[in-house]
Design a protein around this motif. Structure first.
Motif, PDB file in Angstrom:
ATOM      1  N   UNK A   1       0.835  -1.184   0.000  1.00 56.52           N
ATOM      2  CA  UNK A   1       0.000   0.000   0.000  1.00 56.52           C
ATOM      3  C   UNK A   1       0.877   1.243   0.000  1.00 56.52           C
ATOM      4  N   UNK A   2       0.227   2.353  -0.181  1.00 52.81           N
ATOM      5  CA  UNK A   2       0.976   3.616  -0.266  1.00 52.81           C
ATOM      6  C   UNK A   2       1.673   3.943   1.048  1.00 52.81           C
ATOM      7  N   UNK A   3       1.080   3.505   2.176  1.00 52.24           N
ATOM      8  CA  UNK A   3       1.669   3.816   3.472  1.00 52.24           C
ATOM      9  C   UNK A   3       2.731   2.799   3.873  1.00 52.24           C
ATOM     10  N   UNK A   4       3.071   1.863   3.010  1.00 48.43           N
ATOM     11  CA  UNK A   4       4.133   0.924   3.298  1.00 48.43           C
ATOM     12  C   UNK A   4       3.673  -0.345   3.988  1.00 48.43           C
ATOM     13  N   UNK A   5       2.360  -0.523   4.196  1.00 50.01           N
ATOM     14  CA  UNK A   5       1.874  -1.715   4.845  1.00 50.01           C
ATOM     15  C   UNK A   5       1.796  -2.865   3.839  1.00 50.01           C
ATOM     16  N   UNK A   6       1.897  -4.072   4.379  1.00 52.23           N
ATOM     17  CA  UNK A   6       1.849  -5.267   3.537  1.00 52.23           C
ATOM     18  C   UNK A   6       0.541  -5.989   3.797  1.00 52.23           C
ATOM     19  N   UNK A   7      -0.152  -6.370   2.721  1.00 56.70           N
ATOM     20  CA  UNK A   7      -1.411  -7.095   2.860  1.00 56.70           C
ATOM     21  C   UNK A   7      -1.298  -8.404   2.070  1.00 56.70           C
ATOM     22  N   UNK A   8      -1.525  -9.516   2.760  1.00 56.44           N
ATOM     23  CA  UNK A   8      -1.482 -10.812   2.100  1.00 56.44           C
ATOM     24  C   UNK A   8      -2.842 -11.124   1.505  1.00 56.44           C
ATOM     25  N   UNK A   9      -2.845 -12.063   0.603  1.00 56.63           N
ATOM     26  CA  UNK A   9      -4.081 -12.431  -0.070  1.00 56.63           C
ATOM     27  C   UNK A   9      -5.055 -13.060   0.915  1.00 56.63           C
ATOM     28  N   UNK A  10      -6.342 -13.143   0.552  1.00 52.38           N
ATOM     29  CA  UNK A  10      -7.365 -13.695   1.422  1.00 52.38           C
ATOM     30  C   UNK A  10      -7.107 -15.168   1.719  1.00 52.38           C
ATOM     31  N   UNK A  11      -6.550 -15.870   0.755  1.00 51.09           N
ATOM     32  CA  UNK A  11      -6.271 -17.291   0.955  1.00 51.09           C
ATOM     33  C   UNK A  11      -5.224 -17.503   2.039  1.00 51.09           C
ATOM     34  N   UNK A  12      -4.254 -16.588   2.134  1.00 50.14           N
ATOM     35  CA  UNK A  12      -3.197 -16.722   3.127  1.00 50.14           C
ATOM     36  C   UNK A  12      -3.688 -16.380   4.516  1.00 50.14           C
ATOM     37  N   UNK A  13      -4.857 -15.707   4.627  1.00 55.93           N
ATOM     38  CA  UNK A  13      -5.387 -15.330   5.919  1.00 55.93           C
ATOM     39  C   UNK A  13      -6.381 -16.342   6.459  1.00 55.93           C
ATOM     40  N   UNK A  14      -6.625 -17.420   5.738  1.00 54.90           N
ATOM     41  CA  UNK A  14      -7.564 -18.414   6.190  1.00 54.90           C
ATOM     42  C   UNK A  14      -7.030 -19.151   7.413  1.00 54.90           C
ATOM     43  N   UNK A  15      -7.949 -19.773   8.176  1.00 55.03           N
ATOM     44  CA  UNK A  15      -7.562 -20.519   9.355  1.00 55.03           C
ATOM     45  C   UNK A  15      -6.744 -21.744   8.966  1.00 55.03           C
ATOM     46  N   UNK A  16      -5.865 -22.185   9.860  1.00 55.56           N
ATOM     47  CA  UNK A  16      -5.043 -23.365   9.545  1.00 55.56           C
ATOM     48  C   UNK A  16      -5.910 -24.600   9.379  1.00 55.56           C
TER      49      UNK A  16
ATOM     50  N   UNK B   1     -11.000 -28.884  14.573  1.00 56.74           N
ATOM     51  CA  UNK B   1     -11.022 -29.767  13.405  1.00 56.74           C
ATOM     52  C   UNK B   1     -10.857 -31.227  13.805  1.00 56.74           C
ATOM     53  N   UNK B   2      -9.960 -31.505  14.739  1.00 58.77           N
ATOM     54  CA  UNK B   2      -9.747 -32.893  15.167  1.00 58.77           C
ATOM     55  C   UNK B   2     -11.001 -33.431  15.852  1.00 58.77           C
ATOM     56  N   UNK B   3     -11.624 -32.631  16.689  1.00 54.68           N
ATOM     57  CA  UNK B   3     -12.842 -33.079  17.376  1.00 54.68           C
ATOM     58  C   UNK B   3     -13.921 -33.426  16.361  1.00 54.68           C
ATOM     59  N   UNK B   4     -14.092 -32.588  15.369  1.00 53.47           N
ATOM     60  CA  UNK B   4     -15.124 -32.858  14.355  1.00 53.47           C
ATOM     61  C   UNK B   4     -14.768 -34.065  13.498  1.00 53.47           C
ATOM     62  N   UNK B   5     -13.508 -34.222  13.169  1.00 56.78           N
ATOM     63  CA  UNK B   5     -13.115 -35.362  12.340  1.00 56.78           C
ATOM     64  C   UNK B   5     -13.268 -36.687  13.092  1.00 56.78           C
ATOM     65  N   UNK B   6     -13.255 -36.641  14.434  1.00 55.93           N
ATOM     66  CA  UNK B   6     -13.482 -37.833  15.250  1.00 55.93           C
ATOM     67  C   UNK B   6     -14.965 -38.022  15.564  1.00 55.93           C
ATOM     68  N   UNK B   7     -15.812 -37.292  14.876  1.00 53.30           N
ATOM     69  CA  UNK B   7     -17.274 -37.418  14.964  1.00 53.30           C
ATOM     70  C   UNK B   7     -17.840 -37.006  16.317  1.00 53.30           C
ATOM     71  N   UNK B   8     -17.213 -36.019  16.923  1.00 49.45           N
ATOM     72  CA  UNK B   8     -17.768 -35.363  18.097  1.00 49.45           C
ATOM     73  C   UNK B   8     -18.077 -33.910  17.740  1.00 49.45           C
ATOM     74  N   UNK B   9     -18.781 -33.236  18.647  1.00 45.11           N
ATOM     75  CA  UNK B   9     -19.137 -31.838  18.399  1.00 45.11           C
ATOM     76  C   UNK B   9     -18.678 -30.966  19.564  1.00 45.11           C
TER      77      UNK B   9
END
Length: 429
Positions: free
Chosen positions: A21-36, A329-337
């Motif tokens: 950006x003009x002020x020198x800040x760095x912005x990553x793409x939306x895909x890079x900001x997604x949750x792990x 994610x692990x809890x859901x993949x083990x079929x718990x909520x």
């Protein structure tokens, strides 16, 4: 292109360069900001024959033109009976020292009951293998309103079924070792051993599993007994003896029809003596994965029933933004909520509670609980214990003595004071 962009593309060729950006800040793409995200598990679905004495494969049941044993299933597609009692694993049963039976008749002999009685307990003669009404059910049903809203179903087995479930618990389930991180409903472990690993931590992260017992369905219970070495026929009968399905005509509480939905399918009943052990075994894979995840972040993990607890030093705090989504994610993949309303992050400057035990500096009872119990004991001395038994405990003396013993276990000084008050109570009043 600046030096930073060049190095980023050189080191990570598949990654897009950030936008400046003009002020020198760095912005990553939306895909890079997604949750792990975790990579999906790739399970080997092929049958492993190493160390097994199993014949034939589970996907190929033997078919017989004549009844191979009593209550064998009939396949209407082929007009033949299915023989499901030949794929047990004798070496597994011997490894755990479990009783050996294959057919329903052998199971009935082991339980010391007539075969028709056992068939009646699993609703073998009922339409859909479930009771048609509360009268035909083998459970007493009681709805409890939750403090956080909604209802919980308590299913207490009737006397005959309760004795059968107790035998299964004592002779089969109690002989299976649990994960070291599991502290609930197992001998030698308690809420104190569950809280001890988290004493003096910089941060505490707590999760709660929603409808823990109702989430464990019949198929998972059958798979547990199969993993112990029992053939499919025996595992199915054991699964039906330890699970419950609401009657077709069951009413719903408080006009909330959705409250019944988790209990329509066959599930672990909350109130049966065998349910806590089966719930712990169903969460064995969950315990392995979460304890491994915790170690990779430098955190400790324990589970008491449906309460999951992680704790770690100060650097662990900076990892929570990545850690919490991975746990979910692990809890859901083990079929718990996950019950999102009960998820908590507690720092060292807050009161850190693990299954009711304060763990900030050492295992201790909370001041609020101590003051409340002290007031009950004091009023019991002044006005009589019957005036304080507001919850109508059948044995109020044993109830109070147990609460005092709990405090003594956590804090000897406070426990001694409460014990002195308890001994002054006149139980004749």
């Amino acid at each position: 292109m600046g030096l930073f962009d060049f190095l980023l593309r050189f080191l990570l060729p598949g990654r897009r360069a950030p936008e400046h950006h003009a002020k020198g800040r760095v912005r990553f793409s939306q895909r890079e900001q997604q949750k792990p995200r975790l990579d999906p598990l790739r399970r080997d679905t092929r049958r492993r024959e190493v160390g097994r004495s199993v014949q034939p494969p589970a996907s190929e049941p033997l078919e017989a033109s004549e009844l191979p044993y009593q209550f064998a299933r009939f396949s209407s597609s082929y007009g033949l009976y299915l023989d499901l009692c030949r794929d047990g694993d004798a070496s597994r049963l011997e490894q755990f020292g479990l009783p050996v039976f294959h057919t329903p008749e052998q199971l009935a002999d082991w339980l010391g009951l007539p075969l028709p009685t056992v068939a009646w307990l699993v609703h073998r003669f009922s339409n859909g293998d479930r009771p048609a009404s509360d009268r035909e059910a083998h459970y007493h049903y009681h709805w409890l309103r939750k403090r956080t809203g909604g209802f919980r179903l308590i299913e207490a087995p009737k006397q005959v079924l309760k004795s059968v479930q107790s035998a299964i618990l004592r002779e089969i389930l109690d002989r299976i070792p649990l994960h070291v991180g599991c502290h609930g409903f197992t001998a030698g472990r308690s809420i104190v051993t569950n809280a001890q690993p988290h004493v003096g931590s910089a941060v505490l992260v707590k999760f709660d599993l929603k409808n823990f017992y109702a989430t464990v369905r019949f198929a998972r219970v059958v798979a547990i007994f199969r993993s112990l070495g029992y053939c499919r026929e025996a595992a199915i009968w054991l699964g039906r003896l330890t699970t419950s399905a609401l009657p077709v005509s069951a009413s719903y509480p408080g006009g909330e029809a959705l409250a019944v939905l988790p209990y329509r399918h066959r599930h672990l009943p909350q109130g049966a003596p065998s349910s806590p052990a089966l719930a712990n075994l169903s969460a064995y894979g969950l315990d392995i994965r979460l304890s491994g995840l915790g170690r990779s972040f430098g955190a400790r993990y324990t589970r008491y029933g449906d309460d999951l607890t992680f704790s770690g030093p100060r650097p662990f705090v900076r990892s929570l933004r990545v850690f919490i989504p991975l746990v979910t994610q692990i809890i859901r993949s083990e079929r718990f909520r996950v019950n999102q309303k009960k998820r908590k992050v507690l720092r060292s400057n807050q009161r850190q509670l693990v299954t009711g035990v304060v763990v900030n500096e050492r295992p201790n009872v909370s001041r609020k609980d101590y003051d409340r119990l002290k007031a009950i004991l004091t009023n019991s001395i002044r006005h009589g214990p019957s005036s304080q038994n507001r919850e109508q405990h059948i044995d109020f003396a044993a109830h109070l003595r147990g609460r005092v013993a709990h405090v003594c276990q956590l804090n000897r000084a406070r426990g001694a004071k409460l014990l002195g008050l308890y001994q002054q109570i006149d139980w004749q009043l």
